[in-house]
Design a protein around this motif. Sequence first.
Motif, PDB file in Angstrom:
ATOM      1  N   LYS A  68      -9.309   0.020   4.633  1.00  0.00           N
ATOM      2  CA  LYS A  68      -8.844  -1.329   4.292  1.00  0.00           C
ATOM      3  C   LYS A  68      -8.363  -2.086   5.534  1.00  0.00           C
ATOM      4  O   LYS A  68      -8.648  -3.278   5.699  1.00  0.00           O
ATOM      5  CB  LYS A  68      -7.707  -1.256   3.267  1.00  0.00           C
ATOM      6  CG  LYS A  68      -8.149  -0.904   1.854  1.00  0.00           C
ATOM      7  CD  LYS A  68      -6.927  -0.943   0.929  1.00  0.00           C
ATOM      8  CE  LYS A  68      -7.307  -0.707  -0.516  1.00  0.00           C
ATOM      9  NZ  LYS A  68      -6.108  -0.772  -1.397  1.00  0.00           N
ATOM     10  N   THR A  72      -0.979  -9.457   8.303  1.00  0.00           N
ATOM     11  CA  THR A  72      -0.531 -10.166   7.109  1.00  0.00           C
ATOM     12  C   THR A  72      -0.481 -11.675   7.340  1.00  0.00           C
ATOM     13  O   THR A  72      -0.148 -12.135   8.444  1.00  0.00           O
ATOM     14  CB  THR A  72       0.849  -9.682   6.642  1.00  0.00           C
ATOM     15  OG1 THR A  72       1.233 -10.437   5.472  1.00  0.00           O
ATOM     16  CG2 THR A  72       1.911  -9.894   7.702  1.00  0.00           C
ATOM     17  N   GLU A 108       0.855  -1.190   0.000  1.00  0.00           N
ATOM     18  CA  GLU A 108       0.000   0.000   0.000  1.00  0.00           C
ATOM     19  C   GLU A 108       0.893   1.243   0.000  1.00  0.00           C
ATOM     20  O   GLU A 108       1.888   1.297   0.726  1.00  0.00           O
ATOM     21  CB  GLU A 108      -0.895   0.026   1.250  1.00  0.00           C
ATOM     22  CG  GLU A 108      -1.758  -1.212   1.447  1.00  0.00           C
ATOM     23  CD  GLU A 108      -2.983  -1.215   0.558  1.00  0.00           C
ATOM     24  OE1 GLU A 108      -3.192  -0.248  -0.209  1.00  0.00           O
ATOM     25  OE2 GLU A 108      -3.742  -2.205   0.632  1.00  0.00           O
ATOM     26  N   ALA A 127     -11.256  -3.197   7.521  1.00  0.00           N
ATOM     27  CA  ALA A 127     -12.011  -4.253   6.847  1.00  0.00           C
ATOM     28  C   ALA A 127     -11.219  -5.546   6.694  1.00  0.00           C
ATOM     29  O   ALA A 127     -11.762  -6.567   6.253  1.00  0.00           O
ATOM     30  CB  ALA A 127     -12.463  -3.758   5.474  1.00  0.00           C
ATOM     31  N   GLY A 128      -9.926  -5.495   7.011  1.00  0.00           N
ATOM     32  CA  GLY A 128      -9.090  -6.681   6.856  1.00  0.00           C
ATOM     33  C   GLY A 128      -8.659  -6.946   5.434  1.00  0.00           C
ATOM     34  O   GLY A 128      -8.249  -8.063   5.099  1.00  0.00           O
ATOM     35  N   SER A 129      -8.722  -5.915   4.577  1.00  0.00           N
ATOM     36  CA  SER A 129      -8.381  -6.105   3.165  1.00  0.00           C
ATOM     37  C   SER A 129      -7.116  -5.360   2.746  1.00  0.00           C
ATOM     38  O   SER A 129      -6.801  -5.295   1.561  1.00  0.00           O
ATOM     39  CB  SER A 129      -9.545  -5.642   2.280  1.00  0.00           C
ATOM     40  OG  SER A 129      -9.836  -4.271   2.497  1.00  0.00           O
TER      41      SER A 129
END
Length: 417
Positions: free
Chosen positions: A74, A308, A30, A77-79
């Motif tokens: 993100k 992760t 990111e 939301a766990g994304s």
Amino acid sequence: MNYRTFTATLLASTLLAGSAFAQDVTLTIESWRNDDLSIWQDQIIPAFEASHPGIKLNFAPSAPAEYNAVLNSKLDAGSAGDLITCRPFDASLALYDGGKLEDLSALPGMANFSDVAKSGWSTDDGSATFCVPMASVIHGFIYNKDAFAELGLDVPKTVDDFFAVLDKIKEDGTYIPMAMGTNDQWEAATMGYQNIGPNYWKGEEGRMALIKGEQTLTDAEWVAPFEQLARWKDYLGDGFEAQTYPDSQNLFTLGRAAIYPAGSWEISGFNGLADFEMGAFPPPVPAAGDDCYISDHVDIAIGMNKATEHPKESKAFLDWVASPEFASLYANALPGFFPLSNDPVEMEDPLAQEFISWRDTCKSTIRSTYQILSRGTPNLENETWNASAQVIKGEETPQDAGKRLQDGLDTWYKPAE
């Protein structure tokens, strides 16, 4: 080959291929640096993957202004990706305190960085560091050397020299003296107030005094940069109030403006756009003989998403980011982003060499609003954007701007005893 042998061979090859596929891990990064996409894809990622078989990288940047909000969404939301590009100080500290970033203090590569280099991504007490430092950026002014030669101008050393140069450029009329607008506000503070300010508040001395409550934003050394900014209005060209950041970049690179209040991050972009020779000078000092100070701001680092699914591979990448190989690669792929590691790096770009040479003659500091002082509401960093723009436009006096900022800070910030 009989049927049984063929079948066994095919099965074996399928299993081997499946095993290799299972071992391949793709790490998503990111970032807000969407300008760097091609550099990551063409230079950085191939270099890493060549020496780390089985680990692939996917650089997935967001728009700079939207990055913090997108990243937070993100993460909640766990994304979010495996690796998080970290802005300095409070925004990233909040992610660490919120359990979103892993403590990387024990990462072997962290030994390559000084405490100052790690300060933007460490807890206040220095007990934990949660992002690997990548680079700092230096503030100053980029100028059109052809325009200066044409008009017989010397690089200004003092504030009086600076305004004398601006007057000559304005009087000639061929060029806009300085390319900067106030529409987006942030550049008025980042390339204005934070650029020239350290010469008045004496860099780290003043910044730490503000944090400790020994100085306030109404003191002369904090109002003085606003007083200089108020004088910039006459040199920014018609319509600067509606001029965006890209507008300013275009005015300078197209040769229509002689000076660009800058950060060194502009170098790589400008190199590909300007067809004239560029030079750079540090913020002129208030008076001849004064010590000079530069904003040498720890700007970018990279950390690990605590959620992760690939911590081992992520740490392998982060250790590589801490290496001399990455420091040299990054500094020359992105001239103007200066390595923070202890290893010396040879830089090829002459404009980048000019910026970094100021470290030898001036004292370095970081932006005054970034550490501690922007954790509350109103946010001092964002308020300084607005105040700087209002002062340049003549819609707020320097004194009123300083008072407004200090009054806002007083509503939530109490210096530690």
